[in-house]
Each structure stands twice: as C-alpha cells, then as structure tokens.
Enzyme design. Structure first.
Site, PDB file in Angstrom:
ATOM      1  N   GLU A 196      11.223  -6.219 -25.594  1.00  0.00           N
ATOM      2  CA  GLU A 196      11.623  -7.043 -26.750  1.00  0.00           C
ATOM      3  C   GLU A 196      11.621  -8.532 -26.411  1.00  0.00           C
ATOM      4  O   GLU A 196      12.635  -9.224 -26.527  1.00  0.00           O
ATOM      5  CB  GLU A 196      12.976  -6.571 -27.302  1.00  0.00           C
ATOM      6  CG  GLU A 196      12.869  -5.164 -27.864  1.00  0.00           C
ATOM      7  CD  GLU A 196      14.097  -4.670 -28.617  1.00  0.00           C
ATOM      8  OE1 GLU A 196      15.195  -5.186 -28.399  1.00  0.00           O
ATOM      9  OE2 GLU A 196      13.951  -3.750 -29.447  1.00  0.00           O
ATOM     10  N   GLU A 383      10.355   2.861 -29.052  1.00  0.00           N
ATOM     11  CA  GLU A 383      11.751   3.043 -29.441  1.00  0.00           C
ATOM     12  C   GLU A 383      11.831   3.270 -30.943  1.00  0.00           C
ATOM     13  O   GLU A 383      11.161   2.580 -31.713  1.00  0.00           O
ATOM     14  CB  GLU A 383      12.602   1.800 -29.130  1.00  0.00           C
ATOM     15  CG  GLU A 383      12.875   1.584 -27.673  1.00  0.00           C
ATOM     16  CD  GLU A 383      13.775   0.386 -27.405  1.00  0.00           C
ATOM     17  OE1 GLU A 383      14.630   0.063 -28.252  1.00  0.00           O
ATOM     18  OE2 GLU A 383      13.613  -0.217 -26.337  1.00  0.00           O
TER      19      GLU A 383
END
Ligand code: P53
Length: 485
Positions: A196, A383
């Site tokens: 991220e 995810e």
C-alpha cells in the site's frame, strides 16, 4: 470459462500483524513495535522519547519532534509483540492453509528480523525463520507470495536516518532485497516491493519525523527509485521472478452527475493512480508535477532517477480492495464513515461494516476493469475481506455467514471481470486468512480469518486456533476453482 486452471488461491498476512516474536531470534525493533492498540474511535499512538528523555505519544499521522526516538514503554500494550504468534505456530497454521487447499500464501518478510538495524548486517537466525516457513509452504506445494516491506521500517533507520527522507536508505533496502532474492532464488517467484505504497504514514511506515507533503513526497520518490532498482535487481538475480507493486485501491464514485462531483472523483482517484502511473508506466504523471509546482513541493532527484523509474516498471499490480467511496464538491453536506482509519464519504446506496467500510462487490469488478484497461498488466487481488466481531461458540467454531456472504459476492464479481471483461487476474489472497492484529486500529476484535485465534485486545488468550464456518466454505471454493460459491 471461469478462472484459469493455474489461478492462485490463498490468503494474506503481514509480519508485524501476525508473527509476534518481536525480539525473538535477534530481531531488531521495527517502528510498528512502538505503536499501541486503539479502536474504531481511538487512534493508535506512537510512543517515543524526546531528545530530553521524556516519554510522549502522538497519533500515527502526526510529526515527531526532531531527535525523538521510538520507545517501547513497559506501561503500554503493543499488539505486535505477540500478535497471533505465527513465529511459533507456523507449522500448525500452514497445515491448516494446506487443508483449505491454498496453492499460494502471502506474507511479508520483516526487514528488522533480517537486518536488525536496517544496515548491511544480516541476522542469520532471522533468515533461518523464513527458510523454515518457505520450506514448509513448498512441502505442501503452496507458492510463497512475498511482500518485501509491509508498513514498517527498522526503528534504527527511522531514528538515525529519518527513514526514507534519506537517500542512503535506498541502498540499505536494496541490500535487504538482494539478501532475500538470493536466499530464496528458485523458491520464491512472486514478490511485491512496498505494501500500500499510497498510504505513506509518516513515522511508522516510512520512518520520517516531520510529516508534511514536502517530506512525504520526497520519501515517496526514494521509494519509487528503490522499488525500480529492486525490480531490476530481482530480474537480474532470477529472470523468472515476478515483481509487483502493491496499492490500496479504493475507487471513488461521483456522488451525483454534477460535473463538479465528477471532477472531485477524478481528483480523489489520482491519489492511487499516481502511484500506479509511476510504478507501472514508469513516469510521473503531468498532473502530479503540476500539483508539486502549485504547492511549492520540490522533489530532489539525482541524475538517473528518471531512467531507473522508467526501466524498473513492475510485472504486475497487487492491490487491496475492501471498499469504495464517493466524492462530492460539497463536503460540508456529506456524511462521513470509516472512523479514524480512512475517512470516506457515505454512499447512500451501500451498507458499511461495523468499522464504516462500505461493502461494494461490484466495486471490485469496477476496480479490476479500471486498472486493467489503464495499465494492461496482470492483476493480483492480494487483499480483500470483511472485518467483523466474531463469537466463538461452545462448539468451538464461528458461524460467520456474514463473511461467507461478503466473499461469495466479491468472488462472483471478480469472476465476471475475468469471464466477461477479459481481465488478466492471476490470483486472490483474502486478507488475514487467519485472525491477526488490525493495522488500522490495532484491535484483535476486528477479525478477518477463516481461522479464529483465541487472543483479545489486551493480549489475553491461549492462541489456540479454531476453524470458522467459512473455513470449509472457502475450501470448497478453492476445490471448485471458484465455481461453487
Ligand atoms: P485493518 C485501511 C484501508 C484500506 C487498507 O485493514 C488498509 C487500511 C489499514 O490502515 O490496510 C490494509 O487491519 C493493509 C493491511 C491491513 C488490512 O488492509 O485496518 O495492507 O495491513 O490489515 C485491513 O482492518
């Protein structure tokens, strides 16, 4: 039709939220070892010592005073220290993953476990732990998927170098990469550089004390150069390596058809597209350069940086997808959800989880299509999942039909993206396939797993593992290659 035969099905975790063993086997401290638990309403706090030796705390997004160093305060509780103890349960856990039929497993390698200070000194015992994990996975034909760096930095680099604000950290990172690329050559093929990368939480994630747009974007530049060089290095060590980027993808819809709302959504989406543009296309998009100009942000580059960025583009995009949001030109009239983690504008057409994350399965198909058509590289959903409060029954299970429902709808949409839109999707690893510590809130209570772990928010629990109802359900999804939802 359906998912390709070699589709990767598995689950995802991260060292700091799962491993525990925070000082075991010679591991050094990571920034995240000094961040407390929190809740939906109460932010996690960084504990540190000032130059004068005073113990203080600030929220994760704040600046730390100059000269402050991370500090583990014996008076405080730090969820990463034990987490759900993969360090001592890896055999048992991997056996459970194998039982579910995983053919891949995503985890991160703790930089501070391999290089305790982040410098060019290897902790052999740290590597030996990952040897055991990887060999255990390969024993069951589970493909390891490695996040090289997930949300933290060795505390020494944060304290001494001000983290990624210092260019020298690029070199230290590459030493870490070279060590693991060589060690796991022929064993690990799938890698992602930075988890991220579009979040950039100042001290915990990138080790910088002063949290300003200038310091963050300068650090981001160093991350880009480091990632590009890591891609080149990884390919030179083993041409079979597939090295991806990793972005948190939260698509934003215009709240209405008002052009100003459409514009607000474009601006919101640029916050994630910028990172993909640099790492996938290999250059800074014009709008970002204009933004820097307008806001007086100056990126110090060295000769060759742009060439590295152009050369070191990634092989695939790994991304997290949990929710969508909405954009409006009238923020004062909007309702906000998402608490202290990722505040989002409420979309009146969607329901939210208890933590305010909008549940939007079609948003996953939208994301896949947007990304694939913009970048045309393989995509990997690394995810996705539903954080919820789970109740362990007397029978020793959790009746998590809400989770099954969430997954079934998301997998259906992802199947449509593959079947109907022709998206090249290589795999799916639901987040926190076994319960672990929440990154956003530090809670155990916000659970994602197919496997329940007996551990609470204060660190009490036996760490015993229990199969939830979703365990058998996901097993059947994998067995049928996504046909039986
Ligand atoms: P938690 C917020 C929004 C989207 C993704 O999140 C996020 C976060 C967390 O701040 O992070 C990713 O645990 C991240 C994982 C994290 C997971 O999503 O806050 O890569 O480390 O645990 C879920 O519910």
């Amino acid at each position: 039709m359906g998912f390709p035969q070699n589709f990767l099905w598995g689950g995802a975790t991260a060292a700091n939220q799962y491993e525990g063993g925070y000082l075991a086997g010679g591991k050094g401290l990571s920034t995240l070892d000094a961040i407390t638990g929190g809740s939906k309403d109460q932010p996690r706090m960084i504990t540190f010592k000032t130059k004068e030796g005073e113990v203080q705390q600030v929220t994760r997004e704040s600046s730390l005073p100059e000269g402050a160093v991370g500090y583990v305060d014996p008076e405080q509780y730090y969820p990463s220290h034990v987490a759900t103890d993969f360090y001592h349960h890896y055999k048992e856990d991997i056996a459970l993953f194998a039982e579910m039929g995983f053919n891949c497993f995503r985890f991160s390698i703790s930089w501070a476990r391999v290089c305790p200070k982040g410098l060019k000194e290897i902790n052999e015992e740290g590597l030996a732990f990952y040897d055991r994990v990887i060999d255990e996975l390969l024993k069951y034909n589970i493909e390891p998927v490695v996040t090289i760096n997930h949300f933290d930095i060795p505390m020494y680099l944060a304290d001494t170098y001000d983290g990624w604000s210092d260019r020298n950290v690029i070199d230290y990172f590459l030493f870490f990469c070279e060590t693991i690329f060589k060690r796991y050559k022929g064993k690990v093929k799938y890698w992602m550089t930075f988890n991220e990368i579009n979040f950039l939480r100042s001290w915990t994630q990138i080790g910088i004390h002063n949290s300003t747009p200038q310091s963050k974007f300068q650090a981001a530049h160093h991350l880009f150069v480091a990632s590009a060089k890591a891609v080149e290095l990884g390919h030179s060590i083993n041409p079979e390596n597939q090295i991806g980027m990793m972005v948190a993808y939260i698509p934003s819809y215009p709240m209405t058809s008002k052009p100003e709302d459409v514009w607000a959504a474009i601006e919101y989406n640029r916050q994630q597209e910028f990172y993909m543009d640099v790492q996938v296309k290999g250059y800074y998009p014009e709008h970002q350069l204009k933004k820097y100009e307008r806001e007086g942000i100056t990126i110090h580059k060295e000769a060759g940086d742009d060439d590295w960025i152009a050369k070191g583009t990634v092989d695939f995009i790994g991304f997290s997808y949990y929710m969508s949001t909405a954009s409006t030109a009238d923020p004062e009239n909007a309702k906000y959800v998402g608490g202290n983690q990722v505040p989002a504008v409420k979309n009146p057409y969607l329901n939210e989880s208890e933590w305010g994350w909008a549940i939007d399965p079609l948003g996953l198909r939208i994301s896949l299509v947007q990304m694939y058509e913009r970048y045309h590289v393989p995509l990997f959903i690394v995810e996705n999942g539903f954080g919820a409060v789970d109740e362990l029954t007397v029978a020793g299970t959790v009746e998590d039909d809400y989770r099954i429902d969430y997954f079934a709808k998301h997998i259906q949409c992802m199947k449509e993206a593959v079947e109907l839109d022709g998206v090249d999707l290589i795999g799916y690893t639901p987040w926190g396939c076994i319960d672990l510590v929440s990154a956003g809130t530090g809670e155990m209570k916000k659970r994602y797993g197919f496997i329940y772990v007996d551990m609470d928010d204060q660190g009490n629990g036996t760490l015993k593992r229990y199969k939830k109802k979703s365990f058998d359900w996901y097993k059947e999804v994998i067995r049928s290659n996504g046909e039986k939802l």
